[in-house]
Each structure stands twice: as C-alpha cells, then as structure tokens.
Write a protein that holds these residues in place. Structure first.
Motif, PDB file in Angstrom:
ATOM      1  N   LEU A   1       0.780  -1.319   0.182  1.00 42.11           N
ATOM      2  CA  LEU A   1      -0.013  -0.004  -0.157  1.00 42.11           C
ATOM      3  C   LEU A   1       0.848   1.347   0.248  1.00 42.11           C
ATOM      4  O   LEU A   1       1.929   1.178   0.648  1.00 42.11           O
ATOM      5  N   GLY A   2       0.612   2.178  -0.746  1.00 43.07           N
ATOM      6  CA  GLY A   2       1.118   3.341  -0.805  1.00 43.07           C
ATOM      7  C   GLY A   2       0.404   4.688  -1.471  1.00 43.07           C
ATOM      8  O   GLY A   2      -0.921   4.400  -1.868  1.00 43.07           O
ATOM      9  N   SER A   3       1.050   5.754  -1.740  1.00 39.83           N
ATOM     10  CA  SER A   3       0.226   6.625  -2.425  1.00 39.83           C
ATOM     11  C   SER A   3       1.231   7.873  -3.062  1.00 39.83           C
ATOM     12  O   SER A   3       2.675   7.962  -2.407  1.00 39.83           O
ATOM     13  N   PHE A   4       0.731   8.716  -3.644  1.00 38.51           N
ATOM     14  CA  PHE A   4       1.623   9.736  -4.203  1.00 38.51           C
ATOM     15  C   PHE A   4       0.780  10.836  -4.556  1.00 38.51           C
ATOM     16  O   PHE A   4      -0.592  10.778  -4.858  1.00 38.51           O
ATOM     17  N   ALA A   5       1.396  12.194  -4.529  1.00 37.85           N
ATOM     18  CA  ALA A   5       0.522  13.420  -4.681  1.00 37.85           C
ATOM     19  C   ALA A   5      -0.220  13.286  -6.351  1.00 37.85           C
ATOM     20  O   ALA A   5       0.645  13.005  -7.086  1.00 37.85           O
ATOM     21  N   THR A   6      -1.314  13.810  -6.303  1.00 36.80           N
ATOM     22  CA  THR A   6      -1.874  13.608  -7.801  1.00 36.80           C
ATOM     23  C   THR A   6      -1.451  14.529  -8.443  1.00 36.80           C
ATOM     24  O   THR A   6      -1.197  15.758  -8.428  1.00 36.80           O
ATOM     25  N   PRO A   7      -0.829  14.126  -9.974  1.00 33.88           N
ATOM     26  CA  PRO A   7      -0.195  15.047 -10.784  1.00 33.88           C
ATOM     27  C   PRO A   7      -1.089  16.032 -11.165  1.00 33.88           C
ATOM     28  O   PRO A   7      -2.233  15.922 -11.428  1.00 33.88           O
ATOM     29  N   THR A   8      -0.529  17.017 -11.654  1.00 29.83           N
ATOM     30  CA  THR A   8      -1.112  18.452 -12.170  1.00 29.83           C
ATOM     31  C   THR A   8      -1.753  18.181 -13.771  1.00 29.83           C
ATOM     32  O   THR A   8      -2.467  18.917 -14.107  1.00 29.83           O
ATOM     33  N   ASN A   9      -1.174  16.975 -14.250  1.00 31.82           N
ATOM     34  CA  ASN A   9      -1.712  17.216 -15.834  1.00 31.82           C
ATOM     35  C   ASN A   9      -1.689  15.563 -16.341  1.00 31.82           C
ATOM     36  O   ASN A   9      -0.972  14.678 -15.478  1.00 31.82           O
ATOM     37  N   TRP A  10      -2.234  15.299 -17.391  1.00 30.11           N
ATOM     38  CA  TRP A  10      -2.396  13.689 -17.701  1.00 30.11           C
ATOM     39  C   TRP A  10      -1.350  13.373 -18.117  1.00 30.11           C
ATOM     40  O   TRP A  10      -0.820  12.109 -17.841  1.00 30.11           O
ATOM     41  N   ASP A  11      -0.261  14.032 -18.978  1.00 33.37           N
ATOM     42  CA  ASP A  11       1.080  13.346 -19.067  1.00 33.37           C
ATOM     43  C   ASP A  11       1.873  13.027 -18.111  1.00 33.37           C
ATOM     44  O   ASP A  11       2.475  12.068 -17.881  1.00 33.37           O
ATOM     45  N   ALA A  12       1.942  13.826 -17.169  1.00 42.60           N
ATOM     46  CA  ALA A  12       2.510  13.514 -15.697  1.00 42.60           C
ATOM     47  C   ALA A  12       1.822  12.438 -15.118  1.00 42.60           C
ATOM     48  O   ALA A  12       2.517  11.524 -14.294  1.00 42.60           O
ATOM     49  N   MET A  13       0.469  12.112 -15.028  1.00 44.23           N
ATOM     50  CA  MET A  13       0.060  11.201 -14.545  1.00 44.23           C
ATOM     51  C   MET A  13       0.407   9.699 -15.195  1.00 44.23           C
ATOM     52  O   MET A  13       0.602   8.943 -14.421  1.00 44.23           O
ATOM     53  N   LYS A  14       0.495   9.944 -16.475  1.00 46.88           N
ATOM     54  CA  LYS A  14       0.795   8.496 -16.961  1.00 46.88           C
ATOM     55  C   LYS A  14       2.115   8.189 -16.980  1.00 46.88           C
ATOM     56  O   LYS A  14       2.414   6.988 -16.445  1.00 46.88           O
TER      57      LYS A  14
ATOM     58  N   GLY B   1     -15.021   2.773 -20.992  1.00 51.14           N
ATOM     59  CA  GLY B   1     -13.893   3.221 -20.531  1.00 51.14           C
ATOM     60  C   GLY B   1     -13.606   4.803 -20.407  1.00 51.14           C
ATOM     61  O   GLY B   1     -12.608   5.281 -20.666  1.00 51.14           O
ATOM     62  N   ILE B   2     -14.758   5.522 -20.360  1.00 52.62           N
ATOM     63  CA  ILE B   2     -14.813   6.878 -20.170  1.00 52.62           C
ATOM     64  C   ILE B   2     -15.365   7.540 -19.119  1.00 52.62           C
ATOM     65  O   ILE B   2     -16.510   6.976 -18.327  1.00 52.62           O
ATOM     66  N   ILE B   3     -14.932   8.457 -18.363  1.00 53.74           N
ATOM     67  CA  ILE B   3     -15.310   8.954 -17.017  1.00 53.74           C
ATOM     68  C   ILE B   3     -15.778  10.354 -17.618  1.00 53.74           C
ATOM     69  O   ILE B   3     -15.325  11.341 -17.999  1.00 53.74           O
ATOM     70  N   GLY B   4     -17.195  10.383 -17.223  1.00 50.94           N
ATOM     71  CA  GLY B   4     -18.219  11.878 -17.433  1.00 50.94           C
ATOM     72  C   GLY B   4     -17.984  12.667 -15.961  1.00 50.94           C
ATOM     73  O   GLY B   4     -17.432  12.389 -15.112  1.00 50.94           O
ATOM     74  N   GLY B   5     -18.936  13.566 -16.350  1.00 53.58           N
ATOM     75  CA  GLY B   5     -19.064  14.451 -15.157  1.00 53.58           C
ATOM     76  C   GLY B   5     -17.940  15.259 -15.014  1.00 53.58           C
ATOM     77  O   GLY B   5     -16.968  15.748 -16.046  1.00 53.58           O
ATOM     78  N   ILE B   6     -17.531  15.757 -13.659  1.00 54.72           N
ATOM     79  CA  ILE B   6     -16.506  16.755 -13.306  1.00 54.72           C
ATOM     80  C   ILE B   6     -15.716  16.100 -12.209  1.00 54.72           C
ATOM     81  O   ILE B   6     -16.466  15.680 -11.168  1.00 54.72           O
ATOM     82  N   SER B   7     -14.911  16.542 -11.650  1.00 50.47           N
ATOM     83  CA  SER B   7     -14.190  16.156 -10.330  1.00 50.47           C
ATOM     84  C   SER B   7     -12.913  17.013 -10.082  1.00 50.47           C
ATOM     85  O   SER B   7     -12.594  17.982 -10.867  1.00 50.47           O
ATOM     86  N   ALA B   8     -12.400  16.825  -9.111  1.00 47.84           N
ATOM     87  CA  ALA B   8     -11.054  17.653  -8.679  1.00 47.84           C
ATOM     88  C   ALA B   8      -9.870  17.253  -9.358  1.00 47.84           C
ATOM     89  O   ALA B   8      -8.792  17.694  -9.641  1.00 47.84           O
ATOM     90  N   ILE B   9     -10.019  16.406 -10.389  1.00 48.20           N
ATOM     91  CA  ILE B   9      -9.080  15.920 -11.227  1.00 48.20           C
ATOM     92  C   ILE B   9      -9.421  16.103 -12.720  1.00 48.20           C
ATOM     93  O   ILE B   9      -9.798  15.306 -13.374  1.00 48.20           O
ATOM     94  N   PRO B  10      -9.588  17.521 -13.104  1.00 45.88           N
ATOM     95  CA  PRO B  10     -10.433  17.863 -14.384  1.00 45.88           C
ATOM     96  C   PRO B  10      -9.833  17.146 -15.783  1.00 45.88           C
ATOM     97  O   PRO B  10     -10.660  16.793 -16.581  1.00 45.88           O
ATOM     98  N   TYR B  11      -8.607  16.602 -15.743  1.00 46.24           N
ATOM     99  CA  TYR B  11      -8.005  16.235 -16.968  1.00 46.24           C
ATOM    100  C   TYR B  11      -8.337  14.645 -17.195  1.00 46.24           C
ATOM    101  O   TYR B  11      -7.859  14.101 -18.114  1.00 46.24           O
TER     102      TYR B  11
END
Length: 287
Positions: free
Chosen positions: A26-39, A68-78
């Motif tokens: 188990l672990g965690s990391f800070a949510t990246p600021t954009n999709w490329d960084a997330m990938k 495999g598509i996320i609709g709506g909105i959230s705190a991770i907009p990308y």
C-alpha cells in the motif's frame, strides 16, 4: 491473480497490490497536475510490480465502465471525457477497468463486507462530498444516465444539496464563515468541540445529524432498502451511529413510515474500500 489497484483522488493517488484476496504494498503519491505527468508516474509505479494481470481503478466522476470513459466533473479535471481506459490499457499492457469511487466502496462491501448477504443497501460515502450507491439483489443500480445513487446532489432546501450541508468539509466551511477565527476549524474539530460541550458546536452537530438523517429518510422512502451503510472518513467516528439511527427513526415515524425499519451500519473497509472495490469490479468484468 495479481492486480494493481488504484484510487484516484483530488490530492493523492492511493495504490495497492491485490493477490490471493489480500492487499499489500500500500502507498500513495500526490495527484499529478496534468495527464502526461499522471501517465508517466503510473508507468513508473507499474514497473515496481512484476507479472501484473490487470489494473483496477476507482475514480471520481460518472463512469461508463464499458466504454472506459469518465464523465461528469471532479477535482482531477484532466481525466474526463476521453477514452481514458483505452489509453491506460496501452500504457500498462494489461486489461484495465474503471469504476466510480462510491460504487467501488459499495462493491467492496457487497463482495466482502457488510452488504454480502443483503438484498438491498443504500451506501452513503461521506467525505469531501457525499457519494452514494444503490445495490439491489447483488447489482449496482446506476440509472439511465449513471446518476443512480448520487445522493449528494439531493436538494435539502431551495438551493443547498445534501453534500453542501453534511459533507464535513463543506459543513466546516459554513461554520467558519459564521464563526470567523484566526484558525479555521475542520469538521473533526467541530465534532471534538461538541464532545467537550461547546454550545455552538453542539448546535451545528445537532443540525448535521438532522440533515443527514432527513436525506437518508428520503432515500428510504424511494427504495426501501434493507440496509444503509455509511462509509468514508466520517465512519471512523463510531459514536455517530446511534444519533443517526435515532434521528432517522424519528423522522420516519413523524411522517407515517414507522414500519420502515432499516438497519444502519458502518462500512467495513474504511480507507481501503475504494481499492478493494476497484478489484471487485475488475473481477466482475474480467473474471
């Protein structure tokens, strides 16, 4: 089966390895600021595990699990409104499943926890907002537009929703606006003050119980569940269960529904519910 479980959140991404019906690493990391960084971060994480057979993801938003598509909105907009599932399968090289976080919490309890043997359960997942899910006869009821169980959107007066009035985060913001101080209080701090007998905090906590119970009563009168299961960070405060039950029963009795007796319990898995539920979703879709 070795599955990498991921729980996407606005501030952190949690992860764990599911193998032999157990979560480890188990672990965690800070949510990246954009999709490329997330990938890139996810790609590096996957290298830490050998022989992965799949990736199971819990995420905010209205998820079309088949597309495999996320609709709506959230705190991770990308992460919204594109074929994210397909991109992640190309990234990981293994099957990927995605499901809404509140639905994942529900699936964890349906598969392994308090809702295993229940015909119907309404889940209230209480955190920065109010998530929800409905399970009937072992299946999630998502509705025609994937909004089934979104109890947090329920209007409690002319303008305000259940999330705005009972999410500990938004509820605390209201308290701080009305009682400004140098050190704003968190929802936990307000409950702690009430425990010490502070009159203002006791008033706010009393209103919180009433509003949450009213929302639960509304849900009960729509779907008549056998069980209500409460999850999210608030479930760590075990002392809240009795007042919620008392207030809910009082509201139902006052409105002529005293025969509607619903079991109210805490979810079993607390902080790991979304990860376990993401795996349960993977097993249902790919097993």
């Amino acid at each position: 089966m070795k599955i990498l479980a991921l729980d996407f959140g606005g501030t952190a991404i949690k992860y764990g390895l599911w193998e032999d019906r157990d979560l480890s690493h188990l672990g965690s990391f800070a949510t990246p600021t954009n999709w490329d960084a997330m990938k890139q971060t996810l790609k590096e994480l996957a290298k830490s595990f050998s022989d992965l057979e799949g990736v199971a993801i819990s995420t905010p938003g209205s998820v079309d699990v088949k597309a495999g598509i996320i609709g709506g909105i959230s705190a991770i907009p990308y992460i919204h409104h594109f074929p994210i599932g397909k991109e992640l399968e190309e990234l990981f090289g293994v099957p990927v499943t995605i499901e809404n976080d509140a639905n994942c919490a529900a699936l964890a309890e349906m598969q392994y926890g308090v809702a295993q043997h229940k015909r119907s359960t309404a889940f209230f997942i209480i955190g920065s907002g109010i998530g929800g899910a409905i399970a009937i006869n072992g299946e999630l009821v998502k509705g025609a537009h994937l909004f089934g169980g979104e109890f947090g959107y329920m209007l409690m007066d002319e303008k305000r929703t259940l999330s705005q009035l009972t999410s500990p985060v938004q509820w605390a913001e209201k308290y701080n606006r009305e009682h400004p101080s140098e050190q704003p209080l968190s929802g936990k701090s307000i409950f702690d003050l009430a425990d010490k007998g502070n009159a203002e905090a006791l008033h706010y906590v009393g209103e919180w119980y009433q509003t949450l119970a009213r929302g639960m009563a509304n849900v009960c009168l729509v779907i008549d569940p056998e069980q209500i299961a409460i999850g999210g960070g608030i479930s760590q405060r075990k002392e809240i269960l009795a007042p919620i039950k008392e207030e809910l029963n009082k509201i139902l009795k006052q409105n002529g529904a005293s025969e509607l007796t619903v079991e109210v319990v805490f979810c079993e898995f607390e902080q790991q519910a979304n990860l376990i539920g993401a795996v349960a979703n993977f097993e249902r879709m790919k097993g």
